[in-house]
Design a protein around this motif. Structure first.
Motif, PDB file in Angstrom:
ATOM      1  N   GLN A  26       9.762   5.168  15.845  1.00 22.07           N
ATOM      2  CA  GLN A  26       9.487   6.584  16.106  1.00 22.07           C
ATOM      3  C   GLN A  26      10.684   7.450  15.732  1.00 22.07           C
ATOM      4  OE1 GLN A  26       8.385   6.602  20.251  1.00 22.07           O
ATOM      5  NE2 GLN A  26       6.622   5.291  19.887  1.00 22.07           N
ATOM      6  N   LEU A  27      11.873   7.024  16.146  1.00 20.30           N
ATOM      7  CA  LEU A  27      13.082   7.798  15.840  1.00 20.30           C
ATOM      8  C   LEU A  27      13.384   7.787  14.351  1.00 20.30           C
ATOM      9  CD1 LEU A  27      15.305   6.712  18.857  1.00 20.30           C
ATOM     10  CD2 LEU A  27      14.097   8.892  18.548  1.00 20.30           C
ATOM     11  N   THR A  28      13.152   6.655  13.704  1.00 21.92           N
ATOM     12  CA  THR A  28      13.348   6.566  12.260  1.00 21.92           C
ATOM     13  C   THR A  28      12.428   7.543  11.543  1.00 21.92           C
ATOM     14  OG1 THR A  28      14.038   4.254  12.380  1.00 21.92           O
ATOM     15  CG2 THR A  28      13.222   5.031  10.256  1.00 21.92           C
ATOM     16  N   ALA A  29      11.166   7.591  11.948  1.00 20.93           N
ATOM     17  CA  ALA A  29      10.205   8.499  11.326  1.00 20.93           C
ATOM     18  C   ALA A  29      10.618   9.952  11.528  1.00 20.93           C
ATOM     19  CB  ALA A  29       8.803   8.251  11.886  1.00 20.93           C
ATOM     20  N   GLU A  30      11.071  10.295  12.717  1.00 20.90           N
ATOM     21  CA  GLU A  30      11.500  11.678  12.981  1.00 20.90           C
ATOM     22  C   GLU A  30      12.670  12.077  12.087  1.00 20.90           C
ATOM     23  OE1 GLU A  30      12.147  12.687  17.101  1.00 20.90           O
ATOM     24  OE2 GLU A  30      10.482  11.406  17.723  1.00 20.90           O
ATOM     25  N   VAL A  31      13.653  11.195  11.971  1.00 22.73           N
ATOM     26  CA  VAL A  31      14.824  11.497  11.134  1.00 22.73           C
ATOM     27  C   VAL A  31      14.404  11.585   9.664  1.00 22.73           C
ATOM     28  CG1 VAL A  31      17.034  10.595  10.312  1.00 22.73           C
ATOM     29  CG2 VAL A  31      16.489  10.540  12.752  1.00 22.73           C
ATOM     30  N   ALA A  32      13.592  10.654   9.208  1.00 27.54           N
ATOM     31  CA  ALA A  32      13.150  10.655   7.813  1.00 27.54           C
ATOM     32  C   ALA A  32      12.371  11.927   7.491  1.00 27.54           C
ATOM     33  CB  ALA A  32      12.297   9.418   7.527  1.00 27.54           C
ATOM     34  N   LYS A  33      11.458  12.321   8.374  1.00 35.58           N
ATOM     35  CA  LYS A  33      10.671  13.534   8.129  1.00 35.58           C
ATOM     36  C   LYS A  33      11.549  14.783   8.168  1.00 35.58           C
ATOM     37  CE  LYS A  33       7.224  12.956  11.089  1.00 35.58           C
ATOM     38  NZ  LYS A  33       5.899  13.003  11.735  1.00 35.58           N
ATOM     39  N   PHE A  56       3.901   2.486  11.387  1.00 32.42           N
ATOM     40  CA  PHE A  56       4.993   3.324  10.890  1.00 32.42           C
ATOM     41  C   PHE A  56       4.474   4.364   9.895  1.00 32.42           C
ATOM     42  CE2 PHE A  56       8.498   4.390   8.031  1.00 32.42           C
ATOM     43  CZ  PHE A  56       9.367   4.931   8.954  1.00 32.42           C
ATOM     44  N   LEU A  57       3.555   3.977   9.025  1.00 37.11           N
ATOM     45  CA  LEU A  57       3.000   4.931   8.066  1.00 37.11           C
ATOM     46  C   LEU A  57       2.282   6.073   8.785  1.00 37.11           C
ATOM     47  CD1 LEU A  57       1.699   2.478   5.313  1.00 37.11           C
ATOM     48  CD2 LEU A  57       3.840   3.796   5.355  1.00 37.11           C
ATOM     49  N   GLU A  58       1.610   5.766   9.899  1.00 37.29           N
ATOM     50  CA  GLU A  58       0.972   6.816  10.703  1.00 37.29           C
ATOM     51  C   GLU A  58       2.023   7.757  11.281  1.00 37.29           C
ATOM     52  OE1 GLU A  58      -1.657   5.268  13.715  1.00 37.29           O
ATOM     53  OE2 GLU A  58      -2.665   3.955  12.266  1.00 37.29           O
ATOM     54  N   LEU A  59       3.156   7.200  11.720  1.00 33.14           N
ATOM     55  CA  LEU A  59       4.223   8.039  12.261  1.00 33.14           C
ATOM     56  C   LEU A  59       4.787   8.980  11.200  1.00 33.14           C
ATOM     57  CD1 LEU A  59       6.250   5.414  14.352  1.00 33.14           C
ATOM     58  CD2 LEU A  59       4.788   7.234  15.247  1.00 33.14           C
ATOM     59  N   MET A  60       4.738   8.571   9.944  1.00 31.52           N
ATOM     60  CA  MET A  60       5.300   9.371   8.851  1.00 31.52           C
ATOM     61  C   MET A  60       4.372  10.496   8.400  1.00 31.52           C
ATOM     62  SD  MET A  60       8.369   8.533   8.200  1.00 31.52           S
ATOM     63  CE  MET A  60       8.533   9.469   6.692  1.00 31.52           C
ATOM     64  N   ALA A  61       3.104  10.468   8.803  1.00 27.35           N
ATOM     65  CA  ALA A  61       2.156  11.502   8.388  1.00 27.35           C
ATOM     66  C   ALA A  61       2.661  12.872   8.830  1.00 27.35           C
ATOM     67  CB  ALA A  61       0.778  11.212   8.982  1.00 27.35           C
ATOM     68  N   PRO A  62       2.483  13.895   8.038  1.00 22.59           N
ATOM     69  CA  PRO A  62       1.745  13.962   6.784  1.00 22.59           C
ATOM     70  C   PRO A  62       2.628  13.762   5.541  1.00 22.59           C
ATOM     71  CG  PRO A  62       2.288  16.175   7.441  1.00 22.59           C
ATOM     72  CD  PRO A  62       2.885  15.237   8.489  1.00 22.59           C
ATOM     73  N   VAL A  65       4.322   8.913   1.502  1.00 24.34           N
ATOM     74  CA  VAL A  65       5.089   7.679   1.666  1.00 24.34           C
ATOM     75  C   VAL A  65       4.617   6.682   0.615  1.00 24.34           C
ATOM     76  CG1 VAL A  65       5.625   5.774   3.214  1.00 24.34           C
ATOM     77  CG2 VAL A  65       5.322   8.071   4.141  1.00 24.34           C
ATOM     78  N   GLU A  66       5.573   6.033  -0.023  1.00 21.56           N
ATOM     79  CA  GLU A  66       5.265   4.994  -0.999  1.00 21.56           C
ATOM     80  C   GLU A  66       5.937   3.697  -0.561  1.00 21.56           C
ATOM     81  OE1 GLU A  66       5.932   6.169  -5.074  1.00 21.56           O
ATOM     82  OE2 GLU A  66       5.557   8.252  -4.559  1.00 21.56           O
ATOM     83  N   PRO A  67       5.211   2.840   0.178  1.00 21.52           N
ATOM     84  CA  PRO A  67       5.823   1.600   0.634  1.00 21.52           C
ATOM     85  C   PRO A  67       6.112   0.652  -0.529  1.00 21.52           C
ATOM     86  CG  PRO A  67       3.670   1.940   1.667  1.00 21.52           C
ATOM     87  CD  PRO A  67       3.858   3.000   0.655  1.00 21.52           C
ATOM     88  N   ILE A  68       7.242   0.007  -0.455  1.00 22.87           N
ATOM     89  CA  ILE A  68       7.609  -1.037  -1.406  1.00 22.87           C
ATOM     90  C   ILE A  68       7.843  -2.290  -0.580  1.00 22.87           C
ATOM     91  CG2 ILE A  68       9.325  -1.808  -3.080  1.00 22.87           C
ATOM     92  CD1 ILE A  68       9.843   1.187  -3.657  1.00 22.87           C
ATOM     93  N   VAL A  69       7.132  -3.337  -0.897  1.00 22.56           N
ATOM     94  CA  VAL A  69       7.211  -4.565  -0.116  1.00 22.56           C
ATOM     95  C   VAL A  69       7.911  -5.629  -0.951  1.00 22.56           C
ATOM     96  CG1 VAL A  69       5.892  -6.337   1.084  1.00 22.56           C
ATOM     97  CG2 VAL A  69       5.074  -3.963   1.083  1.00 22.56           C
ATOM     98  N   LEU A  70       8.990  -6.163  -0.412  1.00 19.95           N
ATOM     99  CA  LEU A  70       9.710  -7.254  -1.057  1.00 19.95           C
ATOM    100  C   LEU A  70       9.302  -8.549  -0.380  1.00 19.95           C
ATOM    101  CD1 LEU A  70      13.244  -5.621  -1.230  1.00 19.95           C
ATOM    102  CD2 LEU A  70      11.439  -5.572  -2.959  1.00 19.95           C
ATOM    103  N   THR A  71       8.807  -9.487  -1.139  1.00 25.34           N
ATOM    104  CA  THR A  71       8.357 -10.749  -0.573  1.00 25.34           C
ATOM    105  C   THR A  71       8.999 -11.912  -1.329  1.00 25.34           C
ATOM    106  OG1 THR A  71       6.398 -10.653  -1.985  1.00 25.34           O
ATOM    107  CG2 THR A  71       6.153  -9.848   0.261  1.00 25.34           C
TER     108      THR A  71
END
Length: 88
Positions: A26-33, A56-62, A65-71
């Motif tokens: 939640q705090l990460t999303a607030e700072v990022a936004k 997390f993607l919901e927290l980032m709305a609106p 966001v472009e997620p990049i997944v490293l596997t």
């Protein structure tokens, strides 16, 4: 960063560990936004497993966001585990 009272995440996390993880997201999303609204390009780097990525993607709305997944494959993970990071 939690200095005292941090609950470790594991295969069967406690309710408090889950709450602390959710708070971190939640705090990460607030700072990022906030930084995005100020005109900055923002990159968030963290580990999001299972339902935590959609959460997390919901927290980032609106925000866009472009997620990049490293596997990495299992061999890479095994090699990393053999060489623990040194702390400065």
């Amino acid at each position: 960063m939690i200095v005292s009272g941090q609950k470790e995440m594991n295969e069967n996390p406690s309710v408090e560990a889950e709450n602390q993880l959710d708070l971190r997201y939640q705090l990460t999303a607030e700072v990022a936004k906030g930084n995005s609204k100020a005109g900055f390009t923002v990159i968030v780097q963290d580990n999001y497993y299972g339902e935590k990525l959609p959460y997390f993607l919901e927290l980032m709305a609106p925000e866009k966001v472009e997620p990049i997944v490293l596997t990495p494959n299992a061999d890479v993970i095994r090699e990393r585990e053999c060489y623990p990071r040194k702390r400065a």
